[in-house]
Design a protein around this motif. Structure first.
Motif, PDB file in Angstrom:
ATOM      1  N   PHE B  33       0.840  -1.190   0.000  1.00  0.00           N
ATOM      2  CA  PHE B  33       0.000   0.000   0.000  1.00  0.00           C
ATOM      3  C   PHE B  33       0.880   1.246   0.000  1.00  0.00           C
ATOM      4  O   PHE B  33       1.945   1.261   0.611  1.00  0.00           O
ATOM      5  CB  PHE B  33      -0.868   0.056   1.262  1.00  0.00           C
ATOM      6  N   TYR B  35       0.419   5.392   1.074  1.00  0.00           N
ATOM      7  CA  TYR B  35      -0.404   6.395   1.731  1.00  0.00           C
ATOM      8  C   TYR B  35       0.309   7.745   1.663  1.00  0.00           C
ATOM      9  O   TYR B  35       1.530   7.825   1.622  1.00  0.00           O
ATOM     10  CB  TYR B  35      -0.619   6.059   3.211  1.00  0.00           C
ATOM     11  N   GLU B  44      -3.566   8.971   4.265  1.00  0.00           N
ATOM     12  CA  GLU B  44      -4.672   8.791   3.330  1.00  0.00           C
ATOM     13  C   GLU B  44      -4.245   7.820   2.241  1.00  0.00           C
ATOM     14  O   GLU B  44      -3.171   7.960   1.654  1.00  0.00           O
ATOM     15  CB  GLU B  44      -5.096  10.127   2.711  1.00  0.00           C
ATOM     16  N   PHE B  45      -5.111   6.866   1.973  1.00  0.00           N
ATOM     17  CA  PHE B  45      -4.833   5.804   1.009  1.00  0.00           C
ATOM     18  C   PHE B  45      -4.604   6.365  -0.386  1.00  0.00           C
ATOM     19  O   PHE B  45      -5.351   7.241  -0.853  1.00  0.00           O
ATOM     20  CB  PHE B  45      -6.030   4.845   0.990  1.00  0.00           C
ATOM     21  N   TYR B  48      -3.087   0.365  -3.985  1.00  0.00           N
ATOM     22  CA  TYR B  48      -2.865  -0.958  -3.420  1.00  0.00           C
ATOM     23  C   TYR B  48      -2.432  -1.932  -4.516  1.00  0.00           C
ATOM     24  O   TYR B  48      -3.001  -1.949  -5.609  1.00  0.00           O
ATOM     25  CB  TYR B  48      -4.158  -1.461  -2.768  1.00  0.00           C
ATOM     26  N   ASP B  56      -6.149  -1.349  -6.863  1.00  0.00           N
ATOM     27  CA  ASP B  56      -6.940  -0.183  -6.450  1.00  0.00           C
ATOM     28  C   ASP B  56      -6.037   1.032  -6.534  1.00  0.00           C
ATOM     29  O   ASP B  56      -5.014   1.078  -5.861  1.00  0.00           O
ATOM     30  CB  ASP B  56      -7.473  -0.386  -5.022  1.00  0.00           C
ATOM     31  N   SER B  58      -7.671   4.164  -6.536  1.00  0.00           N
ATOM     32  CA  SER B  58      -8.710   5.176  -6.378  1.00  0.00           C
ATOM     33  C   SER B  58      -8.265   6.397  -5.575  1.00  0.00           C
ATOM     34  O   SER B  58      -8.880   7.452  -5.670  1.00  0.00           O
ATOM     35  CB  SER B  58      -9.948   4.563  -5.707  1.00  0.00           C
ATOM     36  N   LEU B  91       4.016   7.233   2.843  1.00  0.00           N
ATOM     37  CA  LEU B  91       4.212   6.004   3.613  1.00  0.00           C
ATOM     38  C   LEU B  91       3.906   4.791   2.743  1.00  0.00           C
ATOM     39  O   LEU B  91       2.936   4.791   1.985  1.00  0.00           O
ATOM     40  CB  LEU B  91       3.279   5.984   4.822  1.00  0.00           C
ATOM     41  N   GLY B  99      -6.544 -11.065  -0.436  1.00  0.00           N
ATOM     42  CA  GLY B  99      -7.994 -11.038  -0.282  1.00  0.00           C
ATOM     43  C   GLY B  99      -8.375  -9.808   0.499  1.00  0.00           C
ATOM     44  O   GLY B  99      -7.541  -8.980   0.850  1.00  0.00           O
ATOM     45  N   SER B 100      -9.617  -9.653   0.800  1.00  0.00           N
ATOM     46  CA  SER B 100     -10.061  -8.402   1.413  1.00  0.00           C
ATOM     47  C   SER B 100     -10.764  -8.595   2.748  1.00  0.00           C
ATOM     48  O   SER B 100     -11.060  -7.629   3.427  1.00  0.00           O
ATOM     49  CB  SER B 100     -10.988  -7.661   0.445  1.00  0.00           C
ATOM     50  N   GLN B 106      -1.308  -4.192   8.543  1.00  0.00           N
ATOM     51  CA  GLN B 106      -0.339  -3.572   7.637  1.00  0.00           C
ATOM     52  C   GLN B 106       0.861  -3.092   8.438  1.00  0.00           C
ATOM     53  O   GLN B 106       0.707  -2.510   9.515  1.00  0.00           O
ATOM     54  CB  GLN B 106      -0.991  -2.400   6.899  1.00  0.00           C
TER      55      GLN B 106
END
Lengths: 111, 117
Positions: B33, B35, B44-45, B48, B56, B58, B91, B99-100, B106
């Motif tokens: 990930f 951030y 903030e994301f 991924y 992702d 987004s 970060l 999977g989710s 993390q």
């Protein structure tokens, strides 16, 4: 308005005090609730997580989740100067990879 | 064992320059990930990866931001034509989970502090 709200502080307490840190959220889809600790110039580290509602205890730390109020808390007992850091709450949906963080609360424990 | 490492730790760029930020995840972690953490804010994301696949993106704020993980290990976040509002700590986090479902713990690196002047 942000999905997760957290008072940035700073919160200053004497050594040995009980500390209460809180977050509110608006998205009822959140199911996992985490608390991260971040020291200055470091990345966040996971302290503990809770699934859905309830309490969880780990040593001096207790996490509580009240989904009916959309309110989560982290309590630190017998606080130490080494607990001085920024505490971030984070949340995620049941099925999803994305963590949504609060702004973080700065905690200072004075010796 | 070794944690997540990021380089450089600090980067100063003039507005308009391109920058590349590197992340070395924990060995064997399939999920990665990125951030962005602005001063006084939570992370903030951005994006991924599961292995080399970017599943992702987004959270990427504009098409000036691009991330890759070509061999499923090291990842690079590239920012083109940097702007002052790009100043933040970037970060990287990795996770052994795929999977989710689940808590999806993390592990974060120390971050790269980017200052755009």
């Amino acid at each position: 308005q942000k999905e997760v709200e957290q008072d940035p502080g700073p919160l200053s307490v004497p050594e040995g005090a009980i500390v209460s840190l809180n977050c509110t959220y608006s998205n009822s889809a959140f199911q996992y609730f985490m608390w991260y600790r971040q020291y200055s110039r470091k990345g966040p580290e996971l302290l503990m997580y809770t699934y859905s509602s309830g309490n969880k205890e780990d040593g001096r730390f207790t996490a509580q989740v009240d989904k009916s109020s959309k309110y989560i808390s982290l309590f630190i007992r017998d606080s130490q100067p080494s607990d001085s850091a920024t505490y971030l709450c984070a949340m995620k949906r049941e099925y999803g990879n994305k963590l949504v963080f609060g702004a973080g609360t700065i905690l200072r424990v004075k010796s | 064992g070794a944690g997540v490492s990021q380089s450089p730790r600090y980067k100063v760029a003039k507005r308009g320059q391109d920058v590349a930020l590197r992340c070395d995840p924990i060995s064997g972690h399939v999920s990665l990930f990125w951030y962005q953490q602005a001063l006084g804010q939570g992370p903030e994301f951005l994006t991924y990866f599961q292995n080399e696949a970017q599943l992702d993106k987004s959270g990427l704020p504009s098409d000036r931001f691009f991330a890759e993980r070509p061999e499923g290990s090291v990842s690079t976040l590239k920012i083109q034509r940097t702007q002052q509002e790009d100043s933040a700590v970037y970060l990287c986090a990795s996770s052994p989970y795929i999977g989710s479902g689940g808590p999806y713990e993390q592990y974060f690196g120390p971050g790269t502090r980017l200052t755009v002047t």
